[in-house]
Write an enzyme that holds these catalytic residues in place. Structure first.
Site, mmCIF file in Angstrom:
data_model
loop_
_atom_site.group_PDB
_atom_site.id
_atom_site.type_symbol
_atom_site.label_atom_id
_atom_site.label_comp_id
_atom_site.label_asym_id
_atom_site.label_seq_id
_atom_site.Cartn_x
_atom_site.Cartn_y
_atom_site.Cartn_z
ATOM 1 C CG ASP A 20 -8.822 -0.994 4.636
ATOM 2 O OD1 ASP A 20 -9.835 -0.451 5.121
ATOM 3 O OD2 ASP A 20 -7.748 -1.080 5.246
ATOM 4 C CG HIS B 106 -6.213 -4.635 5.389
ATOM 5 N ND1 HIS B 106 -5.276 -3.649 5.146
ATOM 6 C CD2 HIS B 106 -5.506 -5.787 5.502
ATOM 7 C CE1 HIS B 106 -4.071 -4.186 5.114
ATOM 8 N NE2 HIS B 106 -4.185 -5.476 5.321
ATOM 9 C CD GLU C 245 -4.521 -1.646 2.037
ATOM 10 O OE1 GLU C 245 -5.330 -1.157 2.846
ATOM 11 O OE2 GLU C 245 -3.401 -2.097 2.378
ATOM 12 C CD1 TRP D 292 -2.808 1.672 0.625
ATOM 13 C CD2 TRP D 292 -1.304 2.502 2.067
ATOM 14 N NE1 TRP D 292 -3.181 2.961 0.926
ATOM 15 C CE2 TRP D 292 -2.278 3.502 1.810
ATOM 16 C CE3 TRP D 292 -0.258 2.802 2.951
ATOM 17 C CZ2 TRP D 292 -2.248 4.765 2.387
ATOM 18 C CZ3 TRP D 292 -0.211 4.070 3.528
ATOM 19 C CH2 TRP D 292 -1.196 5.030 3.258
ATOM 20 C CG ASP E 280 -5.576 -1.547 8.545
ATOM 21 O OD1 ASP E 280 -5.009 -0.983 9.500
ATOM 22 O OD2 ASP E 280 -5.446 -1.183 7.362
ATOM 23 C CG ASP F 180 -8.044 2.536 9.718
ATOM 24 O OD1 ASP F 180 -8.498 1.558 9.133
ATOM 25 O OD2 ASP F 180 -7.235 3.316 9.200
ATOM 26 C CG ASP G 158 -9.235 4.414 5.948
ATOM 27 O OD1 ASP G 158 -9.687 3.474 6.615
ATOM 28 O OD2 ASP G 158 -8.052 4.489 5.593
ATOM 29 C CE LYS H 232 -6.730 5.896 3.123
ATOM 30 N NZ LYS H 232 -5.710 6.182 4.155
ATOM 31 C CG HIS I 72 -8.600 1.766 2.088
ATOM 32 N ND1 HIS I 72 -7.332 1.322 1.779
ATOM 33 C CD2 HIS I 72 -8.494 2.292 3.333
ATOM 34 C CE1 HIS I 72 -6.521 1.566 2.790
ATOM 35 N NE2 HIS I 72 -7.208 2.152 3.747
#
Length: 412
Positions: A253, A280, A220, A179, A320, A290, A288, A222, A256
């Protein structure tokens, strides 16, 4: 309701609970090491976090050394049923040597491998293309400066070899995930040139064939980040095309994508055209951000897609998120236990019956059964599973975390 009574209810629909628990015990979750120290790592702890990464909070007890981080991971894993993996970023090298990131070698991670062997764990890996002087302007593998771009290419090449070392030593594949944060804060004129450079960089990184029994490559995407709100070089479309063309794992993810977009709906399609998927599992709020994984609708839908399409053999599940506003070990435990709970709930649904009535166009029965099973007593099955696996039942784990916080974390 106790386990035996709950088991009988599921068995009425042909669900063999013992087989479900046996299959659940084989599912591995990759715990992300960066939850334990707020993505600081050990190679350059004084470097400011960059790449759109921001950790909120200052809860006491963050790991300061690799030894402390492993100690915290040990504690978290003792409260999570099953045998799992740990996901390392390159900045978590455990070495006294001052080493340039493009010169990293397996020897800089031998304490991690020794520990993983002792615990029966697998290791996953990631090159760290952020929080470095050569990523300060927001570009790495797509950089217009060939020397800077070469540095990051060599870093990623070194990371793949470290991943292969993990896989060979531990007897299970290491997923090495690429990433990068590259992008523009405002609208660019040339969207193509950075993507051409990124593709050239990736082609060079992946040129050397590595044994897939030891290392699996993933890429990955985003949608945007802080400092790259208008344009991200490694978009979903870019990496999906690259993964399909080059037959790499595609990392999805949960945070993302656009706020109304979910990854659960992508799994069946992506599984048809790539050799596998890296998940993820995270929880975005607004963007994002997390957050710690909770058992919400999207987590359940991810688990259902994995179960209904039997994607476990080609899907690699990792967490993640990074939250420094709460106890970091509790964050690991909550996120991992919720992910495993969701998988258990999905495995306790009568999938074949649901597929049958759907094929028969009996949508009334389909809807009725899906909804009724939401209130079936999976909690009794979960409690039994935790007890069987030797981990705390229900919220008993929280007392252990509080004791560890008092005895260990608050003394750091």
């Amino acid at each position: 309701m106790n386990f035996d009574e709950a088991k009988k209810l599921y068995e009425k629909h042909g669900i063999n609970v013992d087989e479900v628990l046996e299959s659940l015990s084989k599912v591995k979750i990759s715990l992300h090491c960066w939850q334990g120290d707020d993505v600081r790592g050990f190679l350059n702890r004084d470097q400011e976090l960059t790449g759109g990464i921001s950790v909120t909070g200052n809860y006491p007890g963050a790991a300061r050394t690799a030894e402390e981080l492993r100690q915290d991971l040990d504690k978290a894993l003792s409260m999570i049923p099953g045998t799992h993996k740990v996901n390392l970023h390159a900045i978590y090298a455990d070495t006294e040597e001052k080493v340039s990131w493009d010169k990293l070698e397996p020897k800089h991670y031998t304490p991690w491998v020794k520990w993983a062997k002792e615990k029966g764990l697998g290791l996953d890996f990631n090159p760290t293309c952020f929080s470095h002087d050569l990523s300060a302007d927001g570009f790495t593998l797509s950089h217009a400066d060939n020397d800077i771009r070469k540095f990051w290419v060599e870093h990623c090449k070194a990371s793949r070899k470290i991943g292969a070392y993990f896989g060979e030593e531990l007897g299970q594949p290491c997923v090495t995930n690429v990433w990068i944060p590259d992008g523009f804060k405002d609208i660019p004129v040339d969207r193509l040139a950075p993507r051409v450079r990124l593709k050239e960089s990736l082609d060079e990184i992946f040129a050397e064939e590595l044994n897939p029994a030891h290392n699996l490559d993933a890429v990955e995407s985003k949608v945007f980040g802080i400092g790259s709100e208008a344009y991200v070089v490694g978009s979903h479309e870019f990496y999906m095309g690259y993964a399909v063309q080059k037959q790499k794992l595609l990392c999805l993810d949960a945070g993302h994508f656009h706020p109304t977009e979910v990854i659960s709906n992508k799994l069946s399609s992506v599984s048809m055209f790539t050799p596998g998927i890296l998940l993820h599992v995270s929880r975005p709020i607004r963007w994002d951000s997390d957050h710690v994984v909770i058992m919400d609708d999207e987590l359940m839908d991810i688990a259902r897609e994995l179960e209904r399409h039997n994607l476990y053999s080609t899907t690699h599940i990792g967490l993640d998120f990074f939250d420094a506003s709460i106890n970091r070990i509790a964050a690991w435990v909550i996120g991992a236990r919720n992910t495993i709970k969701a998988i258990l709930r999905a495995k306790l649904e009568p999938v074949e019956l649901l597929k049958k009535v759907e094929l028969e166009k009996d949508y009334t029965t389909r809807l009725a059964l899906v909804e009724e099973f939401k209130s079936y007593p999976f909690g009794a099955i979960w409690d039994h599973y935790c007890e069987k696996m030797g981990v705390p039942v229900r919220e008993e784990w929280l007392n252990q975390v509080k004791t560890y916080e008092k005895d260990v974390l608050l003394k750091r």
